[in-house]
Design an enzyme around this catalytic site. Structure first.
Site, PDB file in Angstrom:
ATOM      1  N   SER A 143       0.860  -1.197   0.000  1.00 34.16           N
ATOM      2  CA  SER A 143       0.000   0.000   0.000  1.00 34.16           C
ATOM      3  C   SER A 143       0.892   1.241   0.000  1.00 34.16           C
ATOM      4  CB  SER A 143      -0.851   0.008   1.278  1.00 34.16           C
ATOM      5  OG  SER A 143      -1.508   1.257   1.427  1.00 34.16           O
ATOM      6  N   TYR A 156      -2.821  -1.378  10.450  1.00 33.51           N
ATOM      7  CA  TYR A 156      -2.705  -1.625   9.004  1.00 33.51           C
ATOM      8  C   TYR A 156      -1.389  -1.051   8.472  1.00 33.51           C
ATOM      9  CZ  TYR A 156      -4.106  -1.301   4.017  1.00 33.51           C
ATOM     10  OH  TYR A 156      -4.187  -1.399   2.644  1.00 33.51           O
TER      11      TYR A 156
END
Ligand code: NAD
Length: 255
Positions: A143, A156
């Site tokens: 990401s 995350y």
């Protein structure tokens, strides 16, 4: 056809980015294993997309955080298609909370799926590729948050940052076996994982202001990069992260 006769597993490919990668790989001639969790039939949409386009795919249920199920997925792939050339770690989850209120069980779940999962899957896939002796491709869907902080998303972000170093480290370790390891760092891609932002026009507007290209990405945008890395064109790339983010990494911050 850039992946003719290759065999690829894509984790979490019943939906979103994984579905886009599975469909694209099959359209490039690969035989595809659609990994999923949940009820039987969960992967049907992806399987139908592939089969309607004339591609080859099977579905295997495997929780990426469970070592026994991960090995069964590899074994099922070998049984069905005889080999494994490409493994895409796409499965991922997120729960958002202010840092001081983050429940431990959710931190542990995020680490299990987003970090232990790719660790176990890369390990099992690499063992199989080493046994075959023809190299291979490991591609991890990380990401922009392997670099960019995102308030309320600490667990995350921590797992994606860890995935960056997992990739760099094992890329060096596995290079002797001609196995390449790379990350793709998506920006904001329109999928179920972003349901909270998609449902909130103010949040969505603020997000779009952070993306120089001014739009959501599509799973197909990520599938294009994954195809490059899995194909001969990507043979000399290893240990790197390739951001596909509409320029988001070049902006100041993130939502
Ligand atoms: P998504 O929710 O559609 O896909 C995630 C998939 O992972 C789902 O199909 C889910 O069932 C599966 N999954 C969850 N737990 C699993 C487990 N234990 N074992 C196997 N599969 C499991 O969302 P997405 O946006 O397609 O996300 C795919 C990947 O892309 C994730 O790793 C996510 O972190 C990453 N990503 C997404 C975006 C975005 O904006 N959508 C941005 C950056 C990174």
């Amino acid at each position: 056809m850039r992946l003719q006769n290759k065999v690829a597993i894509i984790t979490g490919s019943a939906t979103g980015i994984g579905q886009g990668i599975a469909a694209r790989f099959a359209s490039e001639g690969a035989m595809v294993v659609v990994d999923y969790v949940g009820k039987p039939g969960t992967a049907d949409q992806t399987l139908n997309l592939i089969k309607q386009a004339g591609g080859k795919a099977i579905a295997i249920e495997s929780d990426v955080s469970n070592p026994v199920q991960v090995q069964q997925m590899i074994d099922g792939t070998i049984k069905a298609f005889g080999k494994l050339d490409i493994f895409v770690n796409n499965a991922g989850i997120e729960y958002k909370h202010p840092f001081t209120e983050f429940p431990l069980e959710q931190v542990q779940k995020i680490i299990a799926v987003n970090l232990i999962g790719p660790f176990l899957c890369c390990q099992a896939a690499a063992r199989q590729m080493i046994k075959q002796g023809n190299g291979g491709r490991l591609i991890n869907i990380s990401s922009v948050h392997e670099d960019l902080p995102m308030p309320t998303n600490a667990a995350y972000c921590a797992t994606k940052g860890a995935l960056r170093m997992l990739t760099r480290t094992i890329a060096v370790e596995l290079a002797a076996h001609q196995i390449t390891v790379n990350n793709i760092g998506p920006g904001a891609i329109f999928t179920p994982i972003d349901a909270d932002v998609e449902a909130n026009p103010d949040l969505e507007k603020a997000l779009m202001a952070e993306i120089p290209l001014g739009r959501w990405g599509k799973p197909q945008d990520i599938a294009g990069m994954a195809t490059f890395l899995a194909s001969e064109d990507g043979a000399y790339c290893t240990g790197a992260t390739f951001f596909v983010d509409g320029g988001m990494m070049r902006q100041a911050g993130s939502l």
